[in-house]
Design a protein around this motif. Structure first.
Motif, PDB file in Angstrom:
ATOM      1  N   LEU A   1       0.826  -1.201   0.000  1.00  0.00           N
ATOM      2  CA  LEU A   1       0.000   0.000   0.000  1.00  0.00           C
ATOM      3  C   LEU A   1       0.864   1.256   0.000  1.00  0.00           C
ATOM      4  O   LEU A   1       0.636   2.190  -0.774  1.00  0.00           O
ATOM      5  CB  LEU A   1      -0.907  -0.030   1.236  1.00  0.00           C
ATOM      6  N   LYS A   2       1.882   1.262   0.845  1.00  0.00           N
ATOM      7  CA  LYS A   2       2.783   2.414   0.924  1.00  0.00           C
ATOM      8  C   LYS A   2       3.563   2.591  -0.375  1.00  0.00           C
ATOM      9  O   LYS A   2       3.757   3.715  -0.844  1.00  0.00           O
ATOM     10  CB  LYS A   2       3.743   2.240   2.100  1.00  0.00           C
ATOM     11  N   ASP A   3       3.998   1.472  -0.972  1.00  0.00           N
ATOM     12  CA  ASP A   3       4.754   1.536  -2.225  1.00  0.00           C
ATOM     13  C   ASP A   3       3.975   2.230  -3.332  1.00  0.00           C
ATOM     14  O   ASP A   3       4.552   2.937  -4.150  1.00  0.00           O
ATOM     15  CB  ASP A   3       5.146   0.134  -2.715  1.00  0.00           C
ATOM     16  N   VAL A   4       2.654   2.007  -3.363  1.00  0.00           N
ATOM     17  CA  VAL A   4       1.838   2.570  -4.444  1.00  0.00           C
ATOM     18  C   VAL A   4       1.156   3.878  -4.049  1.00  0.00           C
ATOM     19  O   VAL A   4       0.466   4.493  -4.862  1.00  0.00           O
ATOM     20  CB  VAL A   4       0.783   1.557  -4.956  1.00  0.00           C
ATOM     21  N   GLY A   5       1.352   4.311  -2.802  1.00  0.00           N
ATOM     22  CA  GLY A   5       0.718   5.552  -2.344  1.00  0.00           C
ATOM     23  C   GLY A   5      -0.793   5.447  -2.270  1.00  0.00           C
ATOM     24  O   GLY A   5      -1.503   6.426  -2.499  1.00  0.00           O
ATOM     25  N   GLY A   6      -1.293   4.259  -1.932  1.00  0.00           N
ATOM     26  CA  GLY A   6      -2.736   4.019  -1.882  1.00  0.00           C
ATOM     27  C   GLY A   6      -3.386   4.536  -0.615  1.00  0.00           C
ATOM     28  O   GLY A   6      -2.721   4.843   0.374  1.00  0.00           O
ATOM     29  N   SER A   7      -4.693   4.622  -0.665  1.00  0.00           N
ATOM     30  CA  SER A   7      -5.511   5.027   0.482  1.00  0.00           C
ATOM     31  C   SER A   7      -6.289   3.833   0.997  1.00  0.00           C
ATOM     32  O   SER A   7      -6.354   2.789   0.347  1.00  0.00           O
ATOM     33  CB  SER A   7      -6.497   6.123   0.065  1.00  0.00           C
ATOM     34  N   VAL A   8      -6.923   4.005   2.165  1.00  0.00           N
ATOM     35  CA  VAL A   8      -7.681   2.933   2.798  1.00  0.00           C
ATOM     36  C   VAL A   8      -9.058   3.456   3.203  1.00  0.00           C
ATOM     37  O   VAL A   8      -9.158   4.542   3.786  1.00  0.00           O
ATOM     38  CB  VAL A   8      -6.955   2.405   4.052  1.00  0.00           C
ATOM     39  N   LEU A   9     -10.087   2.687   2.880  1.00  0.00           N
ATOM     40  CA  LEU A   9     -11.432   2.942   3.381  1.00  0.00           C
ATOM     41  C   LEU A   9     -11.727   1.823   4.373  1.00  0.00           C
ATOM     42  O   LEU A   9     -11.765   0.652   3.991  1.00  0.00           O
ATOM     43  CB  LEU A   9     -12.461   2.953   2.253  1.00  0.00           C
ATOM     44  N   VAL A  10     -11.873   2.181   5.650  1.00  0.00           N
ATOM     45  CA  VAL A  10     -12.110   1.193   6.702  1.00  0.00           C
ATOM     46  C   VAL A  10     -13.592   1.209   7.076  1.00  0.00           C
ATOM     47  O   VAL A  10     -14.145   2.263   7.416  1.00  0.00           O
ATOM     48  CB  VAL A  10     -11.266   1.489   7.961  1.00  0.00           C
ATOM     49  N   VAL A  11     -14.221   0.033   7.017  1.00  0.00           N
ATOM     50  CA  VAL A  11     -15.634  -0.115   7.341  1.00  0.00           C
ATOM     51  C   VAL A  11     -15.776  -1.212   8.383  1.00  0.00           C
ATOM     52  O   VAL A  11     -15.268  -2.322   8.193  1.00  0.00           O
ATOM     53  CB  VAL A  11     -16.449  -0.465   6.072  1.00  0.00           C
ATOM     54  N   SER A  12     -16.444  -0.904   9.492  1.00  0.00           N
ATOM     55  CA  SER A  12     -16.676  -1.921  10.523  1.00  0.00           C
ATOM     56  C   SER A  12     -17.699  -2.921  10.001  1.00  0.00           C
ATOM     57  O   SER A  12     -18.683  -2.551   9.354  1.00  0.00           O
ATOM     58  CB  SER A  12     -17.183  -1.271  11.809  1.00  0.00           C
ATOM     59  N   GLN A  13     -17.456  -4.202  10.282  1.00  0.00           N
ATOM     60  CA  GLN A  13     -18.370  -5.229   9.799  1.00  0.00           C
ATOM     61  C   GLN A  13     -18.383  -6.412  10.761  1.00  0.00           C
ATOM     62  O   GLN A  13     -17.618  -7.360  10.616  1.00  0.00           O
ATOM     63  CB  GLN A  13     -17.997  -5.687   8.390  1.00  0.00           C
ATOM     64  N   PHE A  14     -19.278  -6.331  11.756  1.00  0.00           N
ATOM     65  CA  PHE A  14     -19.353  -7.392  12.760  1.00  0.00           C
ATOM     66  C   PHE A  14     -19.763  -8.722  12.156  1.00  0.00           C
ATOM     67  O   PHE A  14     -19.496  -9.777  12.733  1.00  0.00           O
ATOM     68  CB  PHE A  14     -20.300  -7.001  13.903  1.00  0.00           C
ATOM     69  N   THR A  15     -20.352  -8.727  10.972  1.00  0.00           N
ATOM     70  CA  THR A  15     -20.782  -9.988  10.373  1.00  0.00           C
ATOM     71  C   THR A  15     -19.610 -10.873   9.961  1.00  0.00           C
ATOM     72  O   THR A  15     -19.819 -12.054   9.671  1.00  0.00           O
ATOM     73  CB  THR A  15     -21.719  -9.751   9.167  1.00  0.00           C
ATOM     74  N   LEU A  16     -18.389 -10.344   9.979  1.00  0.00           N
ATOM     75  CA  LEU A  16     -17.224 -11.203   9.735  1.00  0.00           C
ATOM     76  C   LEU A  16     -17.056 -12.225  10.865  1.00  0.00           C
ATOM     77  O   LEU A  16     -16.341 -13.203  10.704  1.00  0.00           O
ATOM     78  CB  LEU A  16     -15.950 -10.369   9.599  1.00  0.00           C
ATOM     79  N   ALA A  17     -17.733 -11.997  11.986  1.00  0.00           N
ATOM     80  CA  ALA A  17     -17.680 -12.921  13.121  1.00  0.00           C
ATOM     81  C   ALA A  17     -18.732 -14.021  13.012  1.00  0.00           C
ATOM     82  O   ALA A  17     -18.899 -14.814  13.935  1.00  0.00           O
ATOM     83  CB  ALA A  17     -17.877 -12.150  14.430  1.00  0.00           C
ATOM     84  N   ALA A  18     -19.444 -14.081  11.909  1.00  0.00           N
ATOM     85  CA  ALA A  18     -20.570 -15.011  11.759  1.00  0.00           C
ATOM     86  C   ALA A  18     -20.162 -16.468  11.991  1.00  0.00           C
ATOM     87  O   ALA A  18     -19.161 -16.940  11.464  1.00  0.00           O
ATOM     88  CB  ALA A  18     -21.181 -14.875  10.375  1.00  0.00           C
ATOM     89  N   ASP A  19     -20.974 -17.141  12.787  1.00  0.00           N
ATOM     90  CA  ASP A  19     -20.846 -18.586  12.986  1.00  0.00           C
ATOM     91  C   ASP A  19     -21.977 -19.224  12.188  1.00  0.00           C
ATOM     92  O   ASP A  19     -23.156 -19.054  12.526  1.00  0.00           O
ATOM     93  CB  ASP A  19     -20.965 -18.934  14.464  1.00  0.00           C
TER      94      ASP A  19
END
Length: 144
Positions: free
Chosen positions: A66-84
């Motif tokens: 990411l740093k090499d390409v000078g990219g940006s980050v969009l961070v989105v919270s997503q509790f559903t990644l914890a899905a069982d």
């Protein structure tokens, strides 16, 4: 903590028809704090993501960070990644951190990620609409 990375040419997030975050080339990071996660794990996850060599170099190989390409980050919270999904047809989310802990870890992760790249964010706990153009497509699962 868990994160799903999507390499994007652009991404945005809206809440109630209002755009609250937008990036150009970089990463859309969907992130979930799990029960028992720590601030140190949030920091480590951000550092690990920043170092992932998942962007194309001059030879068209995934060899740049990411740093090499000078990219940006969009961070989105997503509790559903914890899905069982191991039982029945309705996912359970009891492995996700409680709301107050999850919010604190999400904010810590965003702050840590901003040490590596420009960051835009969603809104923790909000009903969000996320738009993206996945580049590749490249989608990678990361845990800390």
């Amino acid at each position: 903590m868990k994160a799903l990375l999507q390499r994007v040419t652009e991404a945005s997030v809206r809440v109630a028809d209002t755009e609250i975050g937008r990036i150009g080339p970089g990463l859309l990071v969907l992130v979930c704090a799990m029960r028992g996660d720590t601030a140190e794990q949030a920091d480590a996850l951000a550092a690990r993501i920043a170092k992932q060599r998942i962007f194309r170099d001059e030879q068209d190989k995934m060899n740049l960070s990411l740093k090499d390409v000078g990219g940006s980050v969009l961070v989105v919270s997503q509790f559903t990644l914890a899905a069982d999904t191991s039982r029945g047809t309705r996912p359970g989310f009891s492995a996700a951190a409680p709301v107050d802990e999850g919010r604190a870890l999400y904010e810590r992760f965003c702050t840590a990620m901003a040490e590596h790249a420009p960051v835009e964010t969603g809104r923790f706990g909000a009903d969000m609409q996320v738009s993206l153009v996945n580049s590749g497509p490249v989608t990678i699962w990361v845990e800390a």
